[in-house]
Design a protein around this motif. Structure first.
Motif, PDB file in Angstrom:
ATOM      1  N   LEU A  10      80.946  54.321 -15.063  1.00  0.00           N
ATOM      2  CA  LEU A  10      80.051  54.846 -14.124  1.00  0.00           C
ATOM      3  C   LEU A  10      79.298  53.765 -13.745  1.00  0.00           C
ATOM      4  CD1 LEU A  10      78.981  58.399 -15.702  1.00  0.00           C
ATOM      5  CD2 LEU A  10      80.615  57.797 -13.785  1.00  0.00           C
ATOM      6  N   ILE A  11      78.854  53.636 -12.375  1.00  0.00           N
ATOM      7  CA  ILE A  11      78.016  52.583 -11.822  1.00  0.00           C
ATOM      8  C   ILE A  11      76.704  53.210 -11.478  1.00  0.00           C
ATOM      9  CG2 ILE A  11      79.718  51.087 -11.211  1.00  0.00           C
ATOM     10  CD1 ILE A  11      79.467  52.053  -8.261  1.00  0.00           C
ATOM     11  N   ARG A  12      75.309  52.412 -11.245  1.00  0.00           N
ATOM     12  CA  ARG A  12      74.293  52.834 -10.883  1.00  0.00           C
ATOM     13  C   ARG A  12      74.077  52.725  -9.344  1.00  0.00           C
ATOM     14  NH1 ARG A  12      69.717  50.249 -13.566  1.00  0.00           N
ATOM     15  NH2 ARG A  12      68.506  52.031 -13.605  1.00  0.00           N
ATOM     16  N   VAL A  13      73.918  53.680  -8.760  1.00  0.00           N
ATOM     17  CA  VAL A  13      73.670  53.273  -7.212  1.00  0.00           C
ATOM     18  C   VAL A  13      72.326  53.740  -6.862  1.00  0.00           C
ATOM     19  CG1 VAL A  13      74.294  54.027  -4.858  1.00  0.00           C
ATOM     20  CG2 VAL A  13      76.053  53.866  -6.482  1.00  0.00           C
ATOM     21  N   LEU A  14      71.474  52.788  -6.340  1.00  0.00           N
ATOM     22  CA  LEU A  14      69.974  53.193  -5.822  1.00  0.00           C
ATOM     23  C   LEU A  14      69.885  53.533  -4.162  1.00  0.00           C
ATOM     24  CD1 LEU A  14      67.050  53.077  -6.639  1.00  0.00           C
ATOM     25  CD2 LEU A  14      66.781  50.775  -6.089  1.00  0.00           C
ATOM     26  N   LEU A  15      69.408  54.625  -4.022  1.00  0.00           N
ATOM     27  CA  LEU A  15      69.274  55.088  -2.636  1.00  0.00           C
ATOM     28  C   LEU A  15      67.958  54.781  -1.967  1.00  0.00           C
ATOM     29  CD1 LEU A  15      70.829  58.612  -3.255  1.00  0.00           C
ATOM     30  CD2 LEU A  15      72.217  56.502  -2.310  1.00  0.00           C
ATOM     31  N   PRO A  16      67.757  54.496  -0.676  1.00  0.00           N
ATOM     32  CA  PRO A  16      66.702  54.157  -0.208  1.00  0.00           C
ATOM     33  C   PRO A  16      65.777  55.350   0.249  1.00  0.00           C
ATOM     34  CG  PRO A  16      68.313  54.168   1.380  1.00  0.00           C
ATOM     35  CD  PRO A  16      69.002  54.395   0.327  1.00  0.00           C
ATOM     36  N   LEU A  17      65.507  56.275  -0.864  1.00  0.00           N
ATOM     37  CA  LEU A  17      64.788  57.300  -0.738  1.00  0.00           C
ATOM     38  C   LEU A  17      63.614  57.561  -1.900  1.00  0.00           C
ATOM     39  CD1 LEU A  17      67.692  60.065  -0.722  1.00  0.00           C
ATOM     40  CD2 LEU A  17      66.302  59.193   0.982  1.00  0.00           C
ATOM     41  N   GLY A  49      73.633  53.116  -0.227  1.00  0.00           N
ATOM     42  CA  GLY A  49      72.855  52.914  -1.341  1.00  0.00           C
ATOM     43  C   GLY A  49      73.380  51.528  -1.608  1.00  0.00           C
ATOM     44  N   ALA A  50      72.667  50.981  -2.631  1.00  0.00           N
ATOM     45  CA  ALA A  50      73.060  49.654  -3.217  1.00  0.00           C
ATOM     46  C   ALA A  50      73.431  49.784  -4.619  1.00  0.00           C
ATOM     47  CB  ALA A  50      72.044  48.772  -3.136  1.00  0.00           C
TER      48      ALA A  50
END
Length: 729
Positions: A10-17, A49-50
Motif C-alpha cells: 500500500l502507498i500513501r496518497v495526500l489529497l488537496p482537501l 493527489g500526491a
C-alpha cells in the motif's frame, strides 16, 4: 477496480482537501514514487493527489483499499516541498491536505495539455471578390502573423465577419498554438545599473550566498531609495547563472506591475507573475511552467511561496516587514517566516529586504542567525526628505477641514514649482462614521460590530470587514428623523474633495484598494504618476510601499497617529514602519523632498523619532520595552479565536477552553482570557479570544496541540489557531 485483500504494497496518497492524513491505496500497477502525481478514486469523485512519504497504516480488519487509477505525466512534488507541507501543517495545527492545496491550487494544470488558441496566417491564393476590408486583413496577417481572429479584426479595423469569411474561402489559414507563449529567458549577463561601493559590497555578499548552494538568510536593510532592488538583482543574476529558479515575494498586488517592469528593464525579458487577480488560464499556464522549470523567475504575492518549483535556488522577500505577508484565514501563516523555513528545507539562500525591518528580523541579526547588509544612504545624489511635525492641537481649522495651513502652503508652493505631492491617510472611503444629528445613532453593520463607512463616490455605506453594502437610509432607524445624518471624520475621498476645492486647477487622483483594485487600474494610475500626469495623489497604504515617483517632492500625512490607538502590541512598530515608508516616497530623484506629519500626539516616541530620522533610537527603545514585557521577539504568542452564531454557546466554549488550559507559572507560560474580541461580532459570528504567552524556548504548537485535544467544542462553534498573531481584532 480491484480491491486489496491485505496491506501489502500500500502507498500513501495526500489529497488537496482539508484532511489531516494521507489515504492508503494500492499502486494499481508499477508502484509510484513519493511526490508523484496520481489520480485516485475518492468517494464518488476522481481526484488528483500526491504520493506521500512514509509507510501506509495497516487497514482495519475487513477493510479494503482502492487502487490508484493512473500515475500522471507530471513533474513530481520535490522532497523539500513535501517536507514543507508537513512542517507548516504541524506548526500551524492545520490539516496536511489543506497545506497541499496551497501547493496545488490548480492540480489539473500539471497533468493536462496546455490550452490552445487559434491563430491565423495567410493561406493559399484564392479567387475571390476583392475589397478594401479584405485587403487590409490580408496585409495585417502578413505583417503580424500569429493573431487570433478577434485580434486580426481589431488590428485591421474590420468586423469579425470579414475575417471569418476569409477563413472560409481559404485565404486565411488557422493553426492551433499554445494559448500562453512563454517569454524568453532572462539574460543574467545583461549589466545592471552601476553600484556604489556600499551597494557593490552588499551585492557581492548576496551573490556568494547564492553560489554557496546552502541555507542562509540575509537581511538587506537600506533607507528608502537606497537601491535595494538593484542590489538583490545581483543575487537573482547569480541564481540564473547557475540555472536555478528565483522567487521574489511582494506584499501587495499593487507592486507587481512596477516590479515586473523594472525586472524586464534589468534582464531584458519579463518575469512570470503570480497573484489572485490572474485569469484562470494564465494561472494554470504559470503553474505548469513553474513545475517544469520553465518559469525562471516568479514575482508574486505570498501564495507563490508554496508553488512546486522544479529547482528553486533563491527566495527574496521584499518589504519583509509588511503585515500583508500574514495570511489571516484558512491556513494562518506568515509568508516571511515560511520563506525562511522553505529556504532551510531547500538548502538555499533567502534575502529579506526592507527599509524598516521587523523587530523579529533585527533580533535574528543580533542573535547571529541572519547576516546583515546595510545601505545607509540613498542612491546617487538623492537625500532623505526633511520631516516636520504639525501639532494639530494648536490648529484652529474650520469645521469639516482637515488640511493644516502649513500643509496647504506647501501644496501651493509645490504646484507653483510644477512638482508632485502626495496626501496620505490610511482610511478608505469618505467618512469612517455616519451618525444621526438628532439622536446620535451610529449606522453599524448588521453582520459586524463595526461602523459603516461612507463611500460617497459610489453612493453607498460599506462594511470594510464583511463587505456588506447599503444605501444611506432616508430616515434614522432609531428616531425617524430625516436629513439629519452627518459624516464624521475624514477618509481619502473627503480629503480629495477638500484638496480639489482648494486647488481646482490641480490634476488630482485617489488611490485606494477600492478605487484601483485591479492590476491594470493600478498600473495605469502609477504610470500617470510616474510621467507627471497627476499633481496631487491622495491615497492609503497602497501608495506607501516601494513606488518610485521621480517628480514627487512633498508628502503630507493626515492623522499620522491614527495607528497608535488600541491594544495592538505592534502598534508603534507598525506606525513607524508605515510612516517611514510613506515619507520615503518624497525626494527620490534630484529634487529635495519634504514631509509634513499632522499629529495630535507630536510628543509620541514614534512621531518624535520620525521627525529626527532616528529609526535606530526608536528600534532600541521598542526592543527594550518588548524585552521587559517578554513580548515578541523575546517571547512567543498564540491566539485561539472561538466563534459561532450563538453567543452563549461561544462564551461557554471559551470558558471550557480556559478551564482546560495548560497550567502556567506566569513566566514561561501564561494563558490570558477568554475575552470578547475587539471585533466581537464579525460576519454574523460572535467571537471570543484567548491568548497564550510563552517564553521563546517553549514548543508552542505542541502545547496547543495537547491543549485542544482535551476540549471538544459543541456543534456550530469553530476554533481558529493563530500562532505568532499579527492582528488582535
Amino acid at each position: 477496480m480491484t480491491a486489496a485483500s491485505d496491506d501489502t504494497g500500500l502507498i500513501r496518497v495526500l489529497l488537496p482537501l482539508p484532511l489531516a492524513e494521507p489515504f492508503s491505496y494500492r499502486p494499481g500497477g508499477a508502484a509510484p514514487a513519493p511526490g508523484d502525481i496520481v489520480e485516485v478514486p475518492f468517494g464518488s469523485r476522481v481526484l488528483l493527489g500526491a504520493v506521500w512519504d512514509g509507510a501506509a497504516d495497516p487497514l482495519p480488519p475487513g477493510k479494503t483499499a482502492k487502487s490508484v487509477l493512473r500515475r500522471c505525466d507530471a513533474p513530481p512534488l520535490p522532497a523539500a516541498l513535501r517536507r514543507l507541507v508537513d512542517w507548516v501543517a504541524a506548526y500551524t495545527l492545520n490539516p496536511t491536505g489543506a497545506v497541499l492545496k496551497m501547493c496545488l491550487p490548480e492540480p489539473r494544470a500539471l497533468v493536462e495539455p496546455p490550452p490552445q488558441r487559434q491563430v491565423l496566417s495567410p493561406g493559399a491564393a484564392v479567387e475571390m471578390r476583392a475589397s478594401p476590408q479584405r485587403d487590409r486583413v490580408l496585409q495585417v496577417a502578413r505583417e503580424q502573423p500569429g493573431l487570433s481572429a478577434a485580434e486580426l479584426a481589431a488590428a485591421a479595423a474590420v468586423s469579425p465577419a470579414v475575417v471569418r469569411k476569409l477563413v472560409e474561402l481559404g485565404a486565411l489559414h488557422a493553426d492551433s498554438v499554445p494559448a500562453f507563449r512563454a517569454p524568453p529567458p532572462p539574460d543574467w549577463q545583461q549589466p545592471g545599473r552601476a553600484l556604489n561601493a556600499t551597494q557593490a559590497e552588499a551585492a557581492a555578499g548576496l551573490r556568494a550566498a547564492v553560489a554557496a548552494r546552502d541555507f542562509s538568510v540575509t537581511l538587506l536593510e537600506g533607507v528608502t531609495g537606497a537601491g535595494k532592488t538593484e542590489v538583490y538583482y545581483e543575487a537573482v543574476a547569480e541564481a540564473l547563472k547557475l540555472g536555478r529558479q528565483v522567487l521574489v515575494l511582494l506584499p501587495e498586488i499593487a507592486l507587481t506591475q512596477q516590479s515586473l517592469d523594472r525586472f524586464e528593464q534589468r534582464f531584458g525579458a519579463p518575469a512570470w507573475a503570480w497573484h489572485s487577480e490572474m485569469a484562470e488560464g494564465r494561472r494554470a499556464a504559470t503553474l505548469r511552467a513553474i513545475s517544469r522549470g520553465e518559469a525562471r523567475v516568479v514575482i508574486g504575492a505570498r501564495s507563490a511561496l508554496f508553488l512546486p518549483y522544479a529547482d528553486l535556488g533563491l527566495v527574496i522577500v521584499d518589504e519583509e516587514h509588511d503585515a500583508s505577508y500574514k495570511q489571516e484565514e484558512g491556513v494562518i501563516y506568515n509568508a516571511r517566516d515560511m520563506a525562511v523555513v522553505r529556504g532551510k528545507l531547500e538548502g538555499i539562500a533567502v534575502v529579506l529586504a526592507s527599509a524598516t525591518p521587523s523587530l523579529e528580523s533585527l533580533h535574528n541579526v543580533a542573535r547571529r542567525r541572519y547576516a546583515h547588509a546595510v545601505l545607509p544612504q540613498r542612491h546617487g545624489e538623492a537625500r532623505l526628505p526633511d520631516v516636520a511635525v504639525i501639532d494639530m492641537r494648536k490648529e484652529k481649522l474650520p469645521a469639516q477641514r482637515f488640511l493644516s495651513a502649513a500643509l496647504v502652503a506647501e501644496l501651493e508652493r509645490n504646484l507653483a514649482a510644477g512638482e508632485q505631492a502626495m496626501l496620505f491617510l490610511n482610511r478608505r472611503g469618505y467618512a469612517p462614521l455616519t451618525l444621526c444629528g438628532a439622536c446620535g445613532h451610529r449606522l453599524e453593520c448588521p453582520n459586524c460590530s463595526a461602523w459603516l463607512v461612507e463611500h460617497r463616490r459610489h453612493g453607498r455605506l460599506q462594511c470594510h470587514h464583511c463587505g456588506h453594502q447599503q444605501r444611506l437610509p432616508e430616515a434614522c432607524p432609531a428616531c425617524g428623523a430625516e436629513d439629519h445624518f452627518k459624516a464624521c471624520g475624514p477618509g481619502v475621498e473627503r480629503l480629495a474633495e477638500e484638496a480639489a476645492a482648494l486647488f481646482p486647477e490641480a490634476r488630482l487622483a485617489v488611490m485606494a484598494s477600492d478605487t484601483a483594485n485591479t492590476p491594470q487600474q493600478i498600473a495605469a494610475m502609477l504610470e500617470r504618476m510616474e510621467t507627471g500626469g497627476i499633481d496631487i495623489l491622495v491615497g492609503t497604504q497602497i501608495v506607501a510601499k516601494g513606488h518610485h515617483f521621480p517628480l514627487l517632492t512633498l508628502v503630507g500625512v493626515i492623522d499620522a497617529d491614527l495607528g497608535l490607538a488600541g491594544g495592538d502590541p505592534r502598534a508603534a512598530e507598525r506606525t513607524h514602519q508605515l510612516l517611514t515608508q510613506v515619507a520615503g516616497r518624497a525626494g527620490r530623484a534630484e529634487h529635495p523632498g519634504r514631509v509634513l506629519l499632522q499629529s495630535f500626539l507630536p510628543e509620541h516616541p514614534v512621531i518624535a523619532a520620525l521627525s529626527r530620522h532616528d529609526g535606530a533610537g526608536f528600534i532600541a527603545a521598542e526592543m527594550a520595552e518588548r524585552q521587559r514585557a517578554q513580548m515578541p521577539p523575546f517571547g512567543r504568542l498564540a491566539a485561539i479565536i472561538v466563534s459561532g452564531a450563538d453567543q452563549a454557546a461561544v462564551q461557554a466554549a471559551a470558558r471550557l477552553l480556559a478551564r482546560t488550559a495548560p497550567p502556567g507559572d506566569g513566566r514561561t507560560l501564561q494563558v490570558l482570557g477568554p475575552a470578547p474580541a475587539p471585533l466581537h461580532y464579525l460576519r454574523g459570528r460572535f467571537r471570543e479570544r484567548l491568548l497564550l504567552k510563552a517564553a521563546r524556548d517553549v514548543d508552542v504548537p505542541a502545547v496547543l496541540r495537547e491543549w485542544i485535544s482535551r476540549t471538544k467544542l459543541p456543534s456550530g462553534v469553530k476554533r481558529a489557531i493563530d500562532i505568532d498573531p499579527y492582528s488582535f481584532l
